[in-house]
Design an enzyme around this catalytic site. Structure first.
Site, PDB file in Angstrom:
ATOM      1  CG  MET A  32      -9.983 -20.950 -91.623  1.00  0.00           C
ATOM      2  SD  MET A  32      -9.111 -22.457 -91.735  1.00  0.00           S
ATOM      3  CE  MET A  32      -9.874 -22.994 -93.167  1.00  0.00           C
ATOM      4  CG  LEU A  46     -16.364 -19.711 -94.311  1.00  0.00           C
ATOM      5  CD1 LEU A  46     -17.693 -19.052 -94.650  1.00  0.00           C
ATOM      6  CD2 LEU A  46     -15.250 -19.075 -95.103  1.00  0.00           C
ATOM      7  CG  ASP A  47     -11.685 -17.409 -88.966  1.00  0.00           C
ATOM      8  OD1 ASP A  47     -11.236 -18.534 -88.720  1.00  0.00           O
ATOM      9  OD2 ASP A  47     -10.973 -16.439 -89.273  1.00  0.00           O
ATOM     10  CE  LYS A  48     -18.764 -16.947 -82.010  1.00  0.00           C
ATOM     11  NZ  LYS A  48     -18.443 -16.694 -80.585  1.00  0.00           N
ATOM     12  NE  ARG A  59      -9.237 -12.628 -88.590  1.00  0.00           N
ATOM     13  CZ  ARG A  59      -9.530 -13.297 -87.485  1.00  0.00           C
ATOM     14  NH1 ARG A  59      -9.923 -14.563 -87.559  1.00  0.00           N
ATOM     15  NH2 ARG A  59      -9.404 -12.711 -86.312  1.00  0.00           N
TER      16      ARG A  59
END
Length: 341
Positions: free
Chosen positions: A1, A162-164, A264
């Site tokens: 995310m 935060l997303d990976k 996204r």
């Protein structure tokens, strides 16, 4: 995310269904005798009664893993019948969750640090919080090693994620006072968060667009999120075209909410999935293999002192090289400003 606020709670793993936290990395062996009233019971049923406080499914997993002996021999079948007087031993092994919340020294790109606040530039590929498949090597592990007070804070001070595969700026609290204030500020939309995104295809429509599209679990695929006309959680983003060509568009994104995968999903809803974001229809381009998203700017009031703070960080090498290869450009903002007002 892109960014998601995290509610405060007690630091420690959140067990999956059927899993418990044993609290440390050392196993404990419990020796048991099957009483007469349990004669003929299944092994797993007897263990639930004899080893209080642990779920049947977790004890079944211990049996399958060979951590239970019955009558002096390892027993790997939960359906095995026990007899009165049987000797049984159970090794209560820590679950992966229990071993996840330990300090692991790592190099952190510190942008700002004081008594109450830490701002880091997270690299793509670093998982923020331990979860299934990533029980070690996370940012949380690094924070626990970075300063001792992290162990006393929920989520080691992490207030958003935060997303990976998203790079860029993250706020981390170093005190409980700062953590509570940051959670309130994020919820009140008082933290200005802006991203650089590289979208698939030529930009369509006005140069700046407001996207108001609720987000929830995709009913067709529970592993991803989706824009929903009914249901879901409200999500608003401001998107501004910075540069583009026939293959891709460089977009500044300002978050007004912090839903999972918000940028996204919103970019994909406009027909511009992020380059490299296979989950939402993006394809690799110009050497960019991950989702092309970078948290570039943060602006807020210090959670304790109240002074205005502004941080900007350039995108990492893979993102910058993709822009160079594609011939795309942008003008970094002046100190204290973002790409979107």
């Amino acid at each position: 995310m892109e960014t998601q606020s995290i509610s405060t709670g007690t630091l420690g793993p959140e067990p999956e269904a059927g899993e418990e936290w044993l609290g440390d990395a050392e196993g404990e062996v419990r020796s048991l005798l099957v009483p007469a009233e349990m004669h003929g019971w299944r092994l797993d049923r007897a263990l639930v009664a004899l080893v209080q406080g642990f779920s049947r499914s977790w004890l079944q997993q211990l049996v399958a893993d060979g951590a239970v002996t019955l009558r002096g021999r390892a027993c790997t079948k939960s359906a095995t019948k026990v007899s009165a007087g049987d000797a049984c031993a159970v090794e209560l092994r820590p679950t992966p969750q229990a071993m996840a919340f330990v300090p692991e020294p790592m190099s952190l790109a510190v942008v700002h640090e004081d008594e109450h606040l830490l701002v880091i530039d997270k690299p793509a590929g670093l998982v923020v919080h331990p979860a299934a498949g990533h029980w070690s090597g996370t940012l949380l592990n690094g924070l626990l090693a970075h300063h001792a007070a992290a162990a006393q804070l929920p989520r080691a001070g992490i207030v958003h994620r935060l997303d990976k595969d998203t790079s860029g700026l993250m706020l981390v609290a170093k005190s409980r006072t700062a953590m509570d204030a940051l959670v309130r500020a994020i919820a009140a939309r008082e933290v200005n968060r802006q991203y650089l995104a590289l979208g698939q295809g030529a930009w369509r429509g006005e140069a700046q667009r407001e996207v108001d599209l609720a987000i929830g679990r995709d009913p067709q695929n529970r592993l991803r999120m989706a824009g929903l006309r009914t249901g879901g959680k409200p999500a608003q983003s401001t998107l501004r075209l910075l540069d583009g060509n026939d293959l891709a568009c460089l977009v500044a994104c300002k978050l007004h909410t912090g839903r999972t995968h918000q940028i996204r999903v919103h970019m994909a809803s406009l027909g511009h999935p992020l380059v490299g974001d296979a989950v939402y229809g993006g394809r690799p381009l110009w050497g960019m293999q991950r989702q092309a998203l970078h948290a570039a700017h943060l602006r807020l009031l210090h959670p304790v002192g109240g002074e205005p703070l502004s941080f900007w960080c350039e995108p990492p090498a893979d993102f910058s090289e993709a822009l160079k290869t594609g011939g795309l450009h942008y003008n970094p903002p002046n100190p204290g400003d973002g790409l979107i007002g």
